[in-house]
Design an enzyme around this catalytic site. Structure first.
Site, PDB file in Angstrom:
ATOM      1  N   GLU A 221       0.838  -1.207   0.000  1.00 50.50           N
ATOM      2  CA  GLU A 221       0.000   0.000   0.000  1.00 50.50           C
ATOM      3  C   GLU A 221       0.871   1.255   0.000  1.00 50.50           C
ATOM      4  OE1 GLU A 221      -2.431   0.294   3.533  1.00 50.50           O
ATOM      5  OE2 GLU A 221      -3.429   2.124   2.858  1.00 50.50           O
ATOM      6  N   ASP A 255      -5.456   2.972  -1.616  1.00 52.47           N
ATOM      7  CA  ASP A 255      -6.190   3.596  -0.497  1.00 52.47           C
ATOM      8  C   ASP A 255      -6.672   4.954  -0.994  1.00 52.47           C
ATOM      9  OD1 ASP A 255      -6.555   5.461   1.756  1.00 52.47           O
ATOM     10  OD2 ASP A 255      -5.847   3.832   3.034  1.00 52.47           O
ATOM     11  N   HIS A 258      -4.683   8.238  -0.231  1.00 49.26           N
ATOM     12  CA  HIS A 258      -3.235   8.251  -0.388  1.00 49.26           C
ATOM     13  C   HIS A 258      -2.712   8.872  -1.675  1.00 49.26           C
ATOM     14  CE1 HIS A 258      -2.426   4.990   2.867  1.00 49.26           C
ATOM     15  NE2 HIS A 258      -3.174   5.985   3.288  1.00 49.26           N
ATOM     16  N   ASP A 290      -5.122  12.900   4.196  1.00 52.03           N
ATOM     17  CA  ASP A 290      -5.468  11.507   4.464  1.00 52.03           C
ATOM     18  C   ASP A 290      -6.097  11.393   5.863  1.00 52.03           C
ATOM     19  OD1 ASP A 290      -5.550   8.721   4.284  1.00 52.03           O
ATOM     20  OD2 ASP A 290      -3.509   8.494   5.068  1.00 52.03           O
ATOM     21  N   ASP A 292      -8.856  10.038   6.954  1.00 51.55           N
ATOM     22  CA  ASP A 292      -9.580   8.816   7.327  1.00 51.55           C
ATOM     23  C   ASP A 292     -10.917   9.085   7.995  1.00 51.55           C
ATOM     24  OD1 ASP A 292      -7.774   6.468   6.554  1.00 51.55           O
ATOM     25  OD2 ASP A 292      -6.377   7.767   7.625  1.00 51.55           O
ATOM     26  N   ASP A 322     -10.973   1.525   5.473  1.00 46.17           N
ATOM     27  CA  ASP A 322      -9.907   2.055   6.333  1.00 46.17           C
ATOM     28  C   ASP A 322     -10.256   3.478   6.748  1.00 46.17           C
ATOM     29  OD1 ASP A 322      -7.602   2.631   7.676  1.00 46.17           O
ATOM     30  OD2 ASP A 322      -6.323   2.747   5.908  1.00 46.17           O
TER      31      ASP A 322
HETATM   32  C1  RNT Z   1      -2.070   4.553   6.629  1.00 46.30           C
HETATM   33  C2  RNT Z   1      -2.638   3.443   5.853  1.00 46.30           C
HETATM   34  C3  RNT Z   1      -2.854   2.171   6.626  1.00 46.30           C
HETATM   35  C4  RNT Z   1      -3.465   2.396   7.984  1.00 46.30           C
HETATM   36  C5  RNT Z   1      -3.998   1.147   8.654  1.00 46.30           C
HETATM   37  C6  RNT Z   1      -4.198   1.343  10.112  1.00 46.30           C
HETATM   38  O1  RNT Z   1      -2.058   5.751   5.956  1.00 46.30           O
HETATM   39  O2  RNT Z   1      -3.813   3.835   5.237  1.00 46.30           O
HETATM   40  O3  RNT Z   1      -3.596   1.295   5.854  1.00 46.30           O
HETATM   41  O4  RNT Z   1      -4.502   3.319   7.937  1.00 46.30           O
HETATM   42  O5  RNT Z   1      -3.204   0.084   8.363  1.00 46.30           O
HETATM   43 ZN    ZN Z   2      -4.970   2.273   4.245  1.00 43.02          ZN
END
Ligand code: RNT
Ligand code: ZN
Length: 415
Positions: A221, A255, A258, A290, A292, A322
């Protein structure tokens, strides 16, 4: 005629079979991340603060503090979410009950026996994530790309163990496990050497992936930057995409938080589908960075779902979530985020793609634009309610009453 029957007719007039959409969606697994329940703290109990350039904000009461609370909260959320579910774990959620705690590089399947039993009992598949953050061996914000061999090798051993744990889950549950490598490695300010860390990361990944294991789907990732790591990220998009392309069996995980703010993963999905048999996702909601935030039923998530559905890739795109918000009820966060993903998939399943693709190929773009707009105001909500009903979960706002009750009886008692 019921509302659903009326809605079904309206969709049928556009050539869309709502029954088929519901039947398809029922079988699509969504991998729900365990870390929304406890603000990404994990169960190791070492007290290490969340590091790695990611952050939860907020202090809403009721955070899960142990395996029992976390699993109870997860099940409460799951009971209010329609569809098939998996649980995505992090290595930092190892359970040491009855055995001596070990460091990350010595984790073994036995430290996840309770999770395997939990998954089995509740019919959940498992996905896994090595935890390369919130740990004293993250030195100078580096793990697998560290110039310090002791540090680098520690994290290589962690990666190796995590793949073995993934293989254990796959065997126990009879379902392949996605093992996702994300590392925080990067620099706050302008580096003098951008290639060296990447060469070390490449070497570390080669070492981690060298063991052939059944049932493990490996992925990497990338990201663009982290908090305190603004100038350079070792595991960039180009780095991991190239790594995955050059290593059959390793996939590139997208993601949605990202990339640069005007860059969307929905458009990357079909590009990757042209080259990879699997495309794993972390669906998130970045707000200016980012961040989340909890996933909502909004345009980009709709586009993500459309790319999965219209490319006939429901079994090739591995949908994982996520997000982590500590400022609202965490059970509700899980429910809202996952239901939003389900909604987006249902909406995507209710589009007459055959006809729309034909319009594109025949250069009938005016008609295509009209069609896309008119579909937006069909009675989608009635189909959604019907889907929830067939899945035995409350529709509309009724699910929230269950969360309020749980907050009153359980969450608010946690001090
Ligand atoms: C971090 C990534 C990762 C985490 C998790 C907790 O920027 O997105 O995936 O958010 O693994
Ligand atoms: Zn992630």
């Amino acid at each position: 005629m019921t509302r659903y029957e009326s809605a079904r007719e309206q969709y049928a007039a556009w050539g869309v079979d709502t029954e088929k959409a519901i039947e398809t969606l029922r079988q699509v697994p969504i991998s729900i991340h365990c870390w929304q329940g406890d603000d990404v703290r994990g169960l190791e109990g070492g007290g290490a603060a969340l590091s790695g350039g990611i952050q939860t904000t907020g202090d809403y009461p009721g955070r899960a503090r142990n395996f029992e609370e976390l699993t109870a909260d997860f099940l409460k959320a799951a009971s209010l979410i329609p569809g098939k579910k998996r649980i995505s774990l992090h290595a930092s959620y190892a359970v040491f009950d009855g055995c001596a705690p070990v460091d990350r590089d010595a984790l073994e399947p036995k430290h996840f026996e309770k999770w395997a039993a939990f998954a089995k009992e509740n019919g959940l598949g498992v996905d896994f994530n090595p935890t390369f953050f919130s740990h004293p061996m993250v030195k100078d914000n580096l793990t697998l790309s560290s110039p310090d061999e002791e540090v680098r090798r520690f994290w290589v051993r962690h990666g190796i163990q995590c793949r073995r744990i993934s293989a254990y889950f796959a065997k126990e549950l009879g379902s392949p496990v996605l093992c996702n490598v994300w590392i925080p490695d990067g620099f706050k300010d302008i580096p003098a050497d951008r290639l060296g860390p990447r060469q070390r990361l490449k070497k570390s990944l080669d070492e981690i992936f060298s063991e052939k294991l059944d049932g493990v789907i490996d992925c990497v990732e990338s990201k663009v930057f982290g908090i305190g790591l603004e100038s350079y990220t070792v595991g960039s998009a180009e780095f991991y995409l190239s790594y995955a392309a050059a290593h059959p069996g390793v996939y590139d995980l997208l993601d949605s938080g990202h990339y640069h703010p005007t860059e969307f993963i929905s458009d990357k999905i079909p590009s990757l589908l042209a080259f990879f048999d699997k495309v794993p996702l972390h669906v998130s909601r970045p707000v200016r960075w980012d961040s989340d935030h909890v996933v909502l039923y909004q345009e980009e998530i709709q586009e993500i779902a459309k790319e999965i559905v219209r490319n006939d890739a429901l079994d090739r795109v591995l949908i994982g979530l996520d997000f982590f918000d500590a400022s609202i009820n965490r059970v509700a966060a899980w429910v809202i985020g996952t239901r939003s993903m389900e909604k987006a998939l249902l909406y995507a399943l209710l589009q007459p793609y055959g006809a729309m693709k034909k319009m594109q190929d025949e250069n009938r773009f005016t008609e295509l634009l009209m069609t896309q707009e008119e579909l937006k105001t069909l009675p989608f909500g009635d189909i959604w309610e019907r889907y929830c009903e067939t899945q035995g979960v409350p529709g509309g706002r009724e699910w929230f009453a269950a969360v309020e009750e749980y907050e009153r009886d359980v969450l608010s008692k946690r001090q």
